[in-house]
Write a protein that holds these residues in place. Sequence first.
Motif, PDB file in Angstrom:
ATOM      1  N   ARG A 211     -21.209  -5.563   5.432  1.00  0.00           N
ATOM      2  CA  ARG A 211     -20.336  -5.592   6.598  1.00  0.00           C
ATOM      3  C   ARG A 211     -18.985  -4.950   6.280  1.00  0.00           C
ATOM      4  O   ARG A 211     -18.418  -5.172   5.208  1.00  0.00           O
ATOM      5  N   ASP A 213     -14.857  -4.262   6.673  1.00  0.00           N
ATOM      6  CA  ASP A 213     -13.704  -5.147   6.876  1.00  0.00           C
ATOM      7  C   ASP A 213     -13.250  -5.141   8.331  1.00  0.00           C
ATOM      8  O   ASP A 213     -12.694  -6.129   8.817  1.00  0.00           O
ATOM      9  N   ALA A 214     -13.482  -4.044   9.008  1.00  0.00           N
ATOM     10  CA  ALA A 214     -13.143  -3.955  10.432  1.00  0.00           C
ATOM     11  C   ALA A 214     -14.209  -3.141  11.150  1.00  0.00           C
ATOM     12  O   ALA A 214     -14.707  -2.145  10.615  1.00  0.00           O
ATOM     13  N   LEU A 215     -14.570  -3.591  12.329  1.00  0.00           N
ATOM     14  CA  LEU A 215     -15.562  -2.914  13.158  1.00  0.00           C
ATOM     15  C   LEU A 215     -14.960  -2.682  14.531  1.00  0.00           C
ATOM     16  O   LEU A 215     -14.473  -3.616  15.170  1.00  0.00           O
ATOM     17  N   GLU A 217     -16.110  -1.422  18.150  1.00  0.00           N
ATOM     18  CA  GLU A 217     -17.215  -1.100  19.032  1.00  0.00           C
ATOM     19  C   GLU A 217     -16.640  -0.736  20.398  1.00  0.00           C
ATOM     20  O   GLU A 217     -16.087  -1.591  21.095  1.00  0.00           O
ATOM     21  N   PRO A 237     -11.916  -3.437  21.188  1.00  0.00           N
ATOM     22  CA  PRO A 237     -12.654  -4.585  20.651  1.00  0.00           C
ATOM     23  C   PRO A 237     -12.899  -4.437  19.148  1.00  0.00           C
ATOM     24  O   PRO A 237     -13.826  -3.745  18.723  1.00  0.00           O
ATOM     25  N   VAL A 238     -12.015  -5.048  18.356  1.00  0.00           N
ATOM     26  CA  VAL A 238     -12.104  -4.963  16.899  1.00  0.00           C
ATOM     27  C   VAL A 238     -12.589  -6.296  16.352  1.00  0.00           C
ATOM     28  O   VAL A 238     -12.040  -7.351  16.676  1.00  0.00           O
ATOM     29  N   THR A 239     -13.606  -6.236  15.516  1.00  0.00           N
ATOM     30  CA  THR A 239     -14.085  -7.416  14.803  1.00  0.00           C
ATOM     31  C   THR A 239     -13.621  -7.300  13.359  1.00  0.00           C
ATOM     32  O   THR A 239     -13.815  -6.259  12.728  1.00  0.00           O
ATOM     33  N   GLY A 240     -13.005  -8.358  12.848  1.00  0.00           N
ATOM     34  CA  GLY A 240     -12.534  -8.309  11.470  1.00  0.00           C
ATOM     35  C   GLY A 240     -11.044  -8.039  11.394  1.00  0.00           C
ATOM     36  O   GLY A 240     -10.276  -8.483  12.252  1.00  0.00           O
ATOM     37  N   ASP A 241     -10.628  -7.303  10.381  1.00  0.00           N
ATOM     38  CA  ASP A 241      -9.220  -7.084  10.075  1.00  0.00           C
ATOM     39  C   ASP A 241      -8.655  -5.938  10.914  1.00  0.00           C
ATOM     40  O   ASP A 241      -8.878  -4.762  10.614  1.00  0.00           O
ATOM     41  N   VAL A 242      -7.914  -6.292  11.951  1.00  0.00           N
ATOM     42  CA  VAL A 242      -7.335  -5.273  12.840  1.00  0.00           C
ATOM     43  C   VAL A 242      -6.386  -4.361  12.074  1.00  0.00           C
ATOM     44  O   VAL A 242      -6.286  -3.158  12.367  1.00  0.00           O
TER      45      VAL A 242
END
Length: 255
Positions: A211, A213-215, A217, A237-242
């Motif tokens: 995975r 650190d940041a995703l 989508e 839409p950021v998942t993880g560390d912006v």
Amino acid sequence: MIDHRSAYGLVTHFDPFRRIETDTLALADAAEGHLAAPVPSCPGWSVADLVWHLLEVQQFWGTVVAERVQNPATVAEAVRPAEERLVPELRAGAARLVKSLQEAAPDEPVYTWAARSDAGFVVRHQVQEAAVHRWDAEQAVGRPQALDAAAATDAVEEFLEVSTPFRTKEAAAVGGTLELAAVDTGIRWAVGEDEHGTARWHRLTDRSDQRPDALIEGSASDLLLYLYRRRPAGELPVTGDVAVAERFALRTGTD
């Protein structure tokens, strides 16, 4: 029928010439009657300045390809027309640019600022030049439209390939890994940075157990606008560390 994807090394199927002309004419339509308006995404510029910028850029690259230029110093400096002529000249110039690009083979050697020095590079890059500045103009007049998904997807990969290898001197290390996922075209990229500050990326072909650190989508349009600093990571839409996503966007100059 020309297979533009194979001929120009595109990620997706679309007609780059149609996109250049369509987006340039849309910018001209947005600019009509709004030349004095400020352009928030290009600080210090008016819409007139934006029109002139794209007109000048397209004149330059049209000349480079039409005349098979190897030394950019031989291209005559463009002269800014009177304000009332800016929009008509942009419309006419788009047709001239497309004609020049269509008449050159993709592998025709010409000057570029990139490692790839051929007409195909010019074609591919001018797609995103027109698209992003169309968005700039439409945002300035209050009616921003999403970029074409296929063209934006190709532009994201071209940006990663050409514009991001080396970070600017003032930029901080990214400090993590990032994945960009274009939800509308289904193409994803993994991005990282080595100890020397060189960006490393690859297109993902399947879901990895590792995975990032940041995703991020989002639509291909939003991803490209993010890379060009038109859409801050915090708006997406950021998942993880912006912060990783924010630092990646700031590592590359977009001039």
